[in-house]
Design an enzyme around this catalytic site. Sequence first.
Site, PDB file in Angstrom:
ATOM      1  N   GLU A  83     -24.018 -12.245   6.785  1.00 15.41           N
ATOM      2  CA  GLU A  83     -23.886 -11.383   5.622  1.00 15.41           C
ATOM      3  C   GLU A  83     -23.337 -12.045   4.522  1.00 15.41           C
ATOM      4  OE1 GLU A  83     -25.492  -8.580   4.878  1.00 15.41           O
ATOM      5  OE2 GLU A  83     -26.220  -7.840   6.318  1.00 15.41           O
ATOM      6  N   SER A 341      -7.500  39.620  45.269  1.00  8.30           N
ATOM      7  CA  SER A 341      -6.372  39.323  46.650  1.00  8.30           C
ATOM      8  C   SER A 341      -5.501  38.170  45.904  1.00  8.30           C
ATOM      9  CB  SER A 341      -6.872  39.376  47.738  1.00  8.30           C
ATOM     10  OG  SER A 341      -7.582  40.370  47.910  1.00  8.30           O
TER      11      SER A 341
END
Length: 676
Positions: A83, A341
């Site tokens: 680029e 429980s």
Amino acid sequence: MMRARWLIALAVALWAAAFAMDRGRDWVAATELPNLSIPASVEVVDRNGTLLRAYTVADGRWRMAATLADVDRDYLAMLIAYEDKRFYDHAGVDWRSVLRAGWQAVKNGRVVSGGSTLTMQVARLLEESGTGKMGGKLRQMRVALALEQRLSKDQILQLYLLLAPYGGNLEGVRAASLAYFGKEPKRLTPAEAALLVAIPQAPEARRPDRHPGRAAMARGRVLDRALRDGLISEEEARQVAGEVVPEARRPVPMLAPHLADRAVAAGGPRHQLTIEAGLQAALETLAAEAVAGKGDQLQIAILAADHRSGEILASVGSAGFLADRRQGFVDMTQALRSPGSTLKPLVYALAFDEGLAHPETMIDDRPAQFGTYAPQNFDKMWRGTIRLREALQLSLNIPVVLLTEALGPAKLIAAMERAGMHPALKGDEPGLAISLGGVGVSLQDMVQLYATLARGGVALPLRFTGEGAEGQRVVSAVAAWQVGDILAGLPPPPGAPENRLAYKTGTSYGHRDAWAIGFDGRYVVGVWMGRADGTPVPGAFGADTAAPVLFQAMGRLSRSLTPLPPAPKATLLVANAQLPQPLRRFRSRNAAFEAAADAPKLTFPPEGAEVERLNGAVLVKLSGGTLPLTLMADGVPLRTGLRERSALLTLPGAGFVTLSVIDAEGRSARIRVRVK
């Protein structure tokens, strides 16, 4: 004369050039730059930095923050080579490239190559401007020159890594790498790096999930350039030539979504949790498997923690983060439910601590009436006289209600709060039904309680961020060990290993909640199953439904259990016949705490006093009661068969201690003092 004119002309030209340069610098300096504080996706990561979940930015885009160190070096090299080869040499505009592009356009009658630098591309991305018009190109040049004056090259490159478009709602190399390859961009193959370089030039036309052929061709051109520039070898080029282009986007990671939402609610761009990503994924899979084929409303939650540190290692709030009939969006680790429980171990631990009982103490399991309250065992059967150890393992209701009556329900609530729980009462005053699940608690609360028992009775608040802080003692180390030893004697579910996991199951009234919570020497895991809307699940029992999932979760947490600790030195390890007479058989509250005139009393030290040791011992004075007497400290017998009204007690350490006296008829008294 001619020479003088040339000198004047040269001076004027130099002045004009200098003036133009000054005006140019002023023009660039006066450039109003776009906002450089670009919002990135909020991220939640695990204890090792692995991404758990990310959130789109306000406009629905995936824009993931990335530094240069987060990205593969080969990708960066390919990007600059393809680029902007002179990126580190120009000042924002590569005039050589601009002149070359202009000459090629004039010569060929069309645009052959672009002159945009990476800095100009960043300028365009910051302003979201187009590239086709001359005015836009000039603006990009001006912004690029200004960016180069105010930012370093690395900062500019980092903006590109954040903003480069990759099709759809993907922005930035990191979001693209996660979406197309399912991994962070730290380590990429040459083909992957080349594809990430190629896509931003035409992000919609080269989206591999929509146009794989175009994406492959563009990737090939980047690889050819990389080969020509010596960035990859011919052998590497041959190896990656046939690498398949991904033809579908992968979902951004979404592990621990409920917990991530809780973390993000506090604000901030990045949150590191104590969660371990691999374990979280394994337990989320287990949760989905546990409810599969069992109707479309059964839900599950799993919480795993290291009870030594208090760190939550996995938190599964539901079988799926969906708005379906299971209501998966509700975090069931935080929902208030009846614990059934699973509160019973705390009642037993408190009873052991208070000197009311011992694991080998005998207790009656037969029909009993507590005012208008007449509890029954789950199976509607009675066992007669039974050891407390067996009563807890069988999860009998009458014995635990007897213990709760002797303790007082308020003491149970206070202990839950000391353990870091947040119990929600149905009425203003706690009643005996609390011990059977008559209180609202969350799965995290229950795991917190069992972590306290696993840590020798000292609470350490569970956490998923930050540093832990030591909590307070809830029960003694002896009582906590005794309960753990009892629970470790429970048989495992069918098919599960015989590994002495200390665990307890529970089923709430109407089969609305099924629980299983257990711990070894390091980890604690809790499982809840039921329906998010609280409606009954016929046939759901903690032992049958949740316990198998608990054992599977422990197996995913660790290949083998960490052994439980040995009994503390003060633990009384004897059979019932060797217990002090008052501890051999539990007496109800009316019998054990009868307020008779001749009941035993501790006359010295007084309640709440601060006392000093005399030669390492504390003087205790007594009155009343039927001889012989038994003296205990924090539930541990120190003197038995005592026929005198005073005694010197050697206590194990400083701090608060509960002193108890029990006479031959089972009557008792106790005080709490602080020993220096």
